[in-house]
Design a protein around this motif. Structure first.
Motif, mmCIF file in Angstrom:
data_model
loop_
_atom_site.group_PDB
_atom_site.id
_atom_site.type_symbol
_atom_site.label_atom_id
_atom_site.label_comp_id
_atom_site.label_asym_id
_atom_site.label_seq_id
_atom_site.Cartn_x
_atom_site.Cartn_y
_atom_site.Cartn_z
ATOM 1 N N LEU A 160 12.011 37.928 -75.711
ATOM 2 C CA LEU A 160 11.391 36.929 -74.960
ATOM 3 C C LEU A 160 10.125 36.535 -75.792
ATOM 4 O O LEU A 160 9.745 35.183 -75.594
ATOM 5 N N PHE A 161 9.264 37.262 -76.330
ATOM 6 C CA PHE A 161 8.283 36.996 -77.003
ATOM 7 C C PHE A 161 8.702 36.304 -78.187
ATOM 8 O O PHE A 161 7.912 35.283 -78.273
ATOM 9 N N ARG A 162 9.805 36.291 -79.183
ATOM 10 C CA ARG A 162 10.247 35.285 -79.860
ATOM 11 C C ARG A 162 10.560 33.935 -79.302
ATOM 12 O O ARG A 162 10.552 32.777 -79.890
ATOM 13 N N LYS A 163 11.576 34.084 -78.363
ATOM 14 C CA LYS A 163 12.264 33.001 -77.945
ATOM 15 C C LYS A 163 11.378 31.855 -77.131
ATOM 16 O O LYS A 163 11.250 30.929 -77.328
ATOM 17 N N HIS A 164 10.448 32.544 -76.379
ATOM 18 C CA HIS A 164 9.641 31.661 -75.246
ATOM 19 C C HIS A 164 8.078 31.995 -76.051
ATOM 20 O O HIS A 164 7.229 32.432 -75.173
ATOM 21 N N ARG A 165 7.615 31.898 -77.334
ATOM 22 C CA ARG A 165 6.517 31.958 -77.519
ATOM 23 C C ARG A 165 5.500 31.252 -76.680
ATOM 24 O O ARG A 165 4.261 31.260 -76.950
#
Length: 303
Positions: A29-34
């Motif tokens: 989630l942290f990577r995909k929805h920065r």
């Protein structure tokens, strides 16, 4: 004094082994929805250790996933790991422990991102430097360095990449301003400590954990701090004189030249650790999106 131009905060998060399931959901989630998260912060490392490591110290957690699984997940997202080996009571005979040495061997060789060890004992420090030079070292807050000059001396030691001071030094701004830029880069503040600010037995408490890790029988240490029977409360931590909130990090500490901040929570539940991540890293308007993404996946243990 000249201030650093560093504009990124690095958070060091708890539960490397203990909260594998949480990070398995959160990191994608942290990577995909920065865009959900503050653009001025990154994950500096995730720390922890299996519960049955005799070199372990600090707050003992637990976890069911293998070291290989844990390391693979962290490598996938390019995150540095830290083994929490902060036992303060180690003797020479403990250095040959097979499990702890196996973990060091694995994590020293693991991936393109360098991994580290959080250490208290100078005996273990010397051993790690000799046997595992590929691991960087962090001076543990379990040393309870409450005098600023003790802390300054610790920062001057070349052994450590980072030094975590006792939380009661967090607001010593007059002294913190006197540190050099190089020293400031090594400081890693403990943000969310709930321990009573006036506690005189913090080191005794950590030694109790160290004895348990070594299997030494002794009467349990009983915390006599006010309201200690309530356990950890984030709301209580926020009222602690040593608490460092997200606005202070961004508006006070970062402009001063400090960029590393440790979030405690290895011995707490994954739901509470998620609240820390929401508070420190997530933009308010997106906190509900992160909660839903995690909570609606029933892998998260809320109890």
């Amino acid at each position: 004094m000249k201030q650093t131009t560093q504009k990124t905060v690095y958070y060091h998060l708890p539960g490397l082994f203990e909260f594998y399931e949480l990070y398995e959901l959160f990191l994608p989630l942290f990577r995909k929805h920065r865009e959900y998260f503050y653009d001025w912060c990154e994950i500096g490392s995730i720390y922890g250790a299996p519960a049955d490591c005799i070199w372990g110290g600090g707050r003992i957690g637990d976890g069911e996933h293998s070291a290989q699984e844990v390391l693979h997940l962290m490598q996938e997202y390019g995150i540095s790991t830290r083994l929490t080996f902060s036992n303060s009571l180690l003797q020479e005979e403990h250095l040959s422990d097979k499990k702890c040495n196996t973990l060091c061997t694995l994590f020293e060789k693991g991936g393109t991102v360098q991994n580290g060890v959080i250490v208290h004992s100078d005996l273990l420090l010397a051993y790690l430097k000799r046997q595992y030079p590929g691991l960087y070292l962090v001076s543990s807050t379990t040393k309870v360095l409450t005098e600023f000059e003790q802390f300054r001396d610790e920062l001057k030691r070349d052994d450590f990449r980072y030094v975590v001071p006792d939380f009661r030094l967090n607001k010593r701004f007059e002294d913190l301003h006197t540190l050099t830029d190089e020293e400031k880069a090594k400081v890693e503040f403990l943000c969310n400590e709930c321990c009573w600010f006036g506690c005189k037995e913090r080191k005794v408490c950590y030694e109790d954990v160290s004895r348990k890790a070594l299997g030494i029988k002794a009467p349990d240490h009983r915390c006599m701090a006010p309201e200690s029977e309530q356990g950890y409360r984030f709301s209580k931590a926020m009222s602690n004189p040593g608490f460092i909130g997200v606005d202070a990090i961004k508006d006070v500490y970062l402009p001063m030249g400090f960029s590393n901040f440790k979030i405690e929570g290895r011995g707490l539940g994954s739901a509470l650790v998620l609240e820390f991540v929401l508070y420190y890293m997530t933009k308010p308007e997106y906190q509900i999106h992160v909660r839903e993404a995690i909570y609606l996946d029933n892998m998260l243990d809320l109890f």
